[in-house]
Write a protein that holds these residues in place. Structure first.
Motif, PDB file in Angstrom:
ATOM      1  N   ALA A  25       0.837  -1.204   0.000  1.00 29.29           N
ATOM      2  CA  ALA A  25       0.000   0.000   0.000  1.00 29.29           C
ATOM      3  C   ALA A  25       0.870   1.252   0.000  1.00 29.29           C
ATOM      4  CB  ALA A  25      -0.928  -0.014   1.214  1.00 29.29           C
ATOM      5  N   GLY A  28       2.271   1.955  -3.296  1.00 29.08           N
ATOM      6  CA  GLY A  28       1.284   2.190  -4.354  1.00 29.08           C
ATOM      7  C   GLY A  28       1.046   0.977  -5.225  1.00 29.08           C
ATOM      8  N   LEU A  47      -4.643   1.797   7.170  1.00 29.20           N
ATOM      9  CA  LEU A  47      -5.303   2.144   5.906  1.00 29.20           C
ATOM     10  C   LEU A  47      -6.619   2.830   6.212  1.00 29.20           C
ATOM     11  CD1 LEU A  47      -4.891  -1.135   3.771  1.00 29.20           C
ATOM     12  CD2 LEU A  47      -3.409   0.886   3.806  1.00 29.20           C
ATOM     13  N   GLU A  50     -11.081   3.396   2.501  1.00 33.70           N
ATOM     14  CA  GLU A  50     -10.966   3.257   1.039  1.00 33.70           C
ATOM     15  C   GLU A  50      -9.688   2.513   0.668  1.00 33.70           C
ATOM     16  OE1 GLU A  50     -11.327   6.433   2.544  1.00 33.70           O
ATOM     17  OE2 GLU A  50     -13.495   6.212   2.413  1.00 33.70           O
ATOM     18  N   TYR A  51      -8.980   1.979   1.664  1.00 36.16           N
ATOM     19  CA  TYR A  51      -7.735   1.206   1.503  1.00 36.16           C
ATOM     20  C   TYR A  51      -6.563   2.038   1.017  1.00 36.16           C
ATOM     21  CZ  TYR A  51     -11.239  -2.471   1.836  1.00 36.16           C
ATOM     22  OH  TYR A  51     -12.290  -3.248   2.238  1.00 36.16           O
ATOM     23  N   ALA A  52      -6.574   3.319   1.312  1.00 36.83           N
ATOM     24  CA  ALA A  52      -5.426   4.183   1.039  1.00 36.83           C
ATOM     25  C   ALA A  52      -4.585   4.254   2.315  1.00 36.83           C
ATOM     26  CB  ALA A  52      -5.900   5.577   0.645  1.00 36.83           C
TER      27      ALA A  52
END
Length: 154
Positions: A25, A28, A47, A50-52
């Motif tokens: 993550a 990227g 995270l 939204e899994y960012a």
């Protein structure tokens, strides 16, 4: 959402798979993870939903875990002992008054050995602190040096 504890963050990253997914993550890269694995990273705050990658998470966790800055006479103590006597001024007066009130009973005669034993609980430099307490008027020393007495503050 509240800041997760550093324990939660580290316990999540202790798992090899979670660490690998978090690294992907951060870089990227695509996350090839199960919903359960992703939810664990979200629950730990690593995270977003939204899994960012959660920006600033480590700064927030460290700030939340930081000890509060001591105030008043507590600034001069480290692990319950005096870190150092202020040279002069109100800080010195306040610290000496605090120590006298904390360590010595009012208007009770104490021998020097007892005064030293009590001072040893808060300092390594017993003679300097004893002298400072006498000079400040918090303790009165008998002229012959046989005893001390705390002065009652009105």
């Amino acid at each position: 959402m509240s800041v997760p504890s550093w324990q939660k963050v580290l316990s999540t990253l202790a798992g090899g798979r979670a660490r690998e997914l978090y690294a992907h993550a951060v870089l990227g890269q695509p996350l090839d993870a199960t919903p359960k694995e992703l939810q664990r990273l979200v629950d730990a705050g690593l995270l977003t939903p939204e899994y960012a990658v959660a920006d600033g998470l480590f700064k927030q966790v460290l700030a939340a875990a930081a000890a509060p800055t001591p105030k008043g006479v507590d600034r001069f103590f480290r692990d319950g002992r005096i870190d150092g006597l202020p040279r002069a001024g109100q800080d010195r007066t306040d610290l000496l008054a605090h120590l006298a009130g904390r360590l010595f009973p009012t208007d009770e005669e104490l021998r020097e050995a007892e005064v030293n034993r009590l001072l040893a609980t808060v300092t390594h430099d017993i003679p300097a602190l004893r002298r400072a307490l006498v000079d400040a008027g918090s303790l009165v020393r008998h002229p012959d040096g046989t005893g001390y007495r705390r002065v009652a503050v009105s």
